[in-house]
Design an enzyme around this catalytic site. Sequence first.
Site, PDB file in Angstrom:
ATOM      1  N   SER A 157       0.795  -1.226   0.134  1.00 61.46           N
ATOM      2  CA  SER A 157      -0.019  -0.130   0.102  1.00 61.46           C
ATOM      3  C   SER A 157       0.907   1.204  -0.085  1.00 61.46           C
ATOM      4  CB  SER A 157      -0.837  -0.060   1.232  1.00 61.46           C
ATOM      5  OG  SER A 157      -1.605   1.205   1.151  1.00 61.46           O
ATOM      6  N   LYS A 210      -1.041  -0.898  -4.464  1.00 63.20           N
ATOM      7  CA  LYS A 210      -2.567  -0.202  -4.012  1.00 63.20           C
ATOM      8  C   LYS A 210      -2.079   1.328  -3.707  1.00 63.20           C
ATOM      9  CE  LYS A 210      -4.602  -0.201   0.130  1.00 63.20           C
ATOM     10  NZ  LYS A 210      -5.554  -0.652   1.336  1.00 63.20           N
ATOM     11  N   LYS A 251      -3.216   4.965  -2.482  1.00 62.52           N
ATOM     12  CA  LYS A 251      -4.088   5.953  -1.489  1.00 62.52           C
ATOM     13  C   LYS A 251      -4.622   7.193  -2.576  1.00 62.52           C
ATOM     14  CE  LYS A 251      -4.144   3.791   2.241  1.00 62.52           C
ATOM     15  NZ  LYS A 251      -5.609   2.998   2.980  1.00 62.52           N
ATOM     16  N   ASP A 274      -7.553   3.270  -3.099  1.00 63.23           N
ATOM     17  CA  ASP A 274      -8.268   3.073  -1.900  1.00 63.23           C
ATOM     18  C   ASP A 274      -8.568   4.546  -1.509  1.00 63.23           C
ATOM     19  OD1 ASP A 274      -9.456   2.749   0.564  1.00 63.23           O
ATOM     20  OD2 ASP A 274      -7.416   1.948   1.670  1.00 63.23           O
ATOM     21  N   GLU A 320     -11.187   0.706  -3.667  1.00 63.32           N
ATOM     22  CA  GLU A 320     -11.681   0.391  -2.213  1.00 63.32           C
ATOM     23  C   GLU A 320     -12.436   1.379  -1.400  1.00 63.32           C
ATOM     24  OE1 GLU A 320      -9.220  -1.366   1.856  1.00 63.32           O
ATOM     25  OE2 GLU A 320      -8.253  -1.069  -0.129  1.00 63.32           O
ATOM     26  N   ASP A 339     -14.593  -1.964   2.750  1.00 63.15           N
ATOM     27  CA  ASP A 339     -13.749  -2.022   3.807  1.00 63.15           C
ATOM     28  C   ASP A 339     -14.301  -1.732   5.133  1.00 63.15           C
ATOM     29  OD1 ASP A 339     -11.543  -1.741   5.722  1.00 63.15           O
ATOM     30  OD2 ASP A 339     -10.313  -0.914   4.371  1.00 63.15           O
ATOM     31  N   LYS A 367     -10.519  -7.269   7.346  1.00 67.25           N
ATOM     32  CA  LYS A 367      -9.469  -7.292   8.257  1.00 67.25           C
ATOM     33  C   LYS A 367      -9.936  -7.883   9.693  1.00 67.25           C
ATOM     34  CE  LYS A 367      -8.094  -2.716   6.223  1.00 67.25           C
ATOM     35  NZ  LYS A 367      -8.152  -1.441   6.423  1.00 67.25           N
ATOM     36  N   GLY A 393      -4.677  -4.776   5.765  1.00 66.16           N
ATOM     37  CA  GLY A 393      -3.628  -4.686   6.969  1.00 66.16           C
ATOM     38  C   GLY A 393      -4.063  -3.306   7.558  1.00 66.16           C
TER      39      GLY A 393
END
Length: 369
Positions: free
Chosen positions: A135, A161, A163, A188, A213, A238, A262, A290
Amino acid sequence: MRIQHIEMRRIDLPYVAPFETSGWREEGSHAIIMRIHADGVDGWGEAPVGPLPWYNEETSTTVMAMVNEILAPMLMRQDITDPSDVQRIFAPVRANRMAQSGLEFAVWDWFGRTRQQSLKQMLGGVRERVSVGVSVGIQKDIDTLLKVVGGYVDNGYQRIKLKIKPGWDIEPTRAVRSAWPNIMLQVDANSIYTLDHAEHLAQLDEFGLLLIEQPLAHDDIIDHAKLQRALQTPICLDESIVSPEHARWAIELRACGVINIKPSRVGGFAASKQIHDMAMAADIPVWCGGMLETGIGRAANVALASLPNFVLPGDISANARYYKRDVVTNPFILNNDSTLTVPDSIANGAEIDMEYLDAVTTQKVLIKA
C-alpha cells in the site's frame, strides 16, 4: 481454561516513513499488544488502533479502557473450551471490535500453543504461501510517487495499492499504470468521496484496476450499491463491513464486487471466517487488509489469508515495509513471487522480542482475575 491475568501494552513503534491516507497521516504504530496467561501458558494478540479515531471510532485509549473495565472481566469470568467461545462471550457488547479482536487473537494463540497446532491449521487454511501487495500512501508529487512505487516493484511486489483523494486520483493512477502497464493495481479512497463524484470516479475504469476500495462513507452500503452500477471497476468494501451481518447486507444489495476482510475490524477470526464463507458462497472474492500491524498481528493476518477464498493479494507486506525493527525476532520476508510464507509453527508463530517490546512500551496494565 480460565484466564488468570491479562497484560496490555500501549506501544510507540516508529514507521520507516510516515503513512498518509485521504484523511490522516501516521508516524508510527500505537497498537495495544495483549498477552493472556492461563495454566502456565501465554497467548499474544494485537489491537492495531491509532491514537485518534480517524479509521474507525476506536483509539488506543478507548481499547485500553474497554478491555480493562468491560472485556477482560467478562472473559476472565468464563471457562473457555474453544477459541470460538470468545465471540459468544462478547456478543452483548456493541462495537469496540478492535478491542475484542485483540483478546480473541490472544485466545486463539493460547489454544494453538496448548493444542500444538498452527493458527493456519486451526482456521482451516489451505495455502503454504499467500499473495501480498503493498500500500502506497499519498505522496507530495507524481515524480515522488513513481520513485516510491518503483522501489516496491524492484523489491518484488507484484500488486500496488494507491491511496487516493480528490485532486490526487486520476493523474497519479494514470502515471503508475503508464509506467507499469501489466502490474496488478488498485486504489483506496478511505471514504473521502460522495455519489456526486460518480462521473469523476468512472474515469478510473480505463486503468484496468482490480478494485476501488471504500470510495464513499465509512458506514455506507446503500450509496455504494448505487455507485457500483455506475462503474465497471469492482467496488471493494472495507470500513463498511464491520460484521457478518453487514457483509450479508452488502452482498444482497450488490453494493460491491469484492470484500476486504480485516480481522481486527470485524471483531476477530470467528467473524472473519463467517464473512469469508458467506462471500465464497456468493462467488465474491475476498482479500486480507492490513492495519500496519506489528509482527504479532501480521502473523494473524497471514494465517487468515491462507483460507481458500482469499484469492486477491492482501495488504500484508513484509515487516520491513513499515518497520526498521519490529517487536518480533522472526519478521516476514517477501518471497520472489510476491508472497509471504504461512507459518507452520505452533500458534501464530510470532517470536516476541521482549527486550525491544519493553523499549517501545509506553504504558502497561496488568489485569488479574
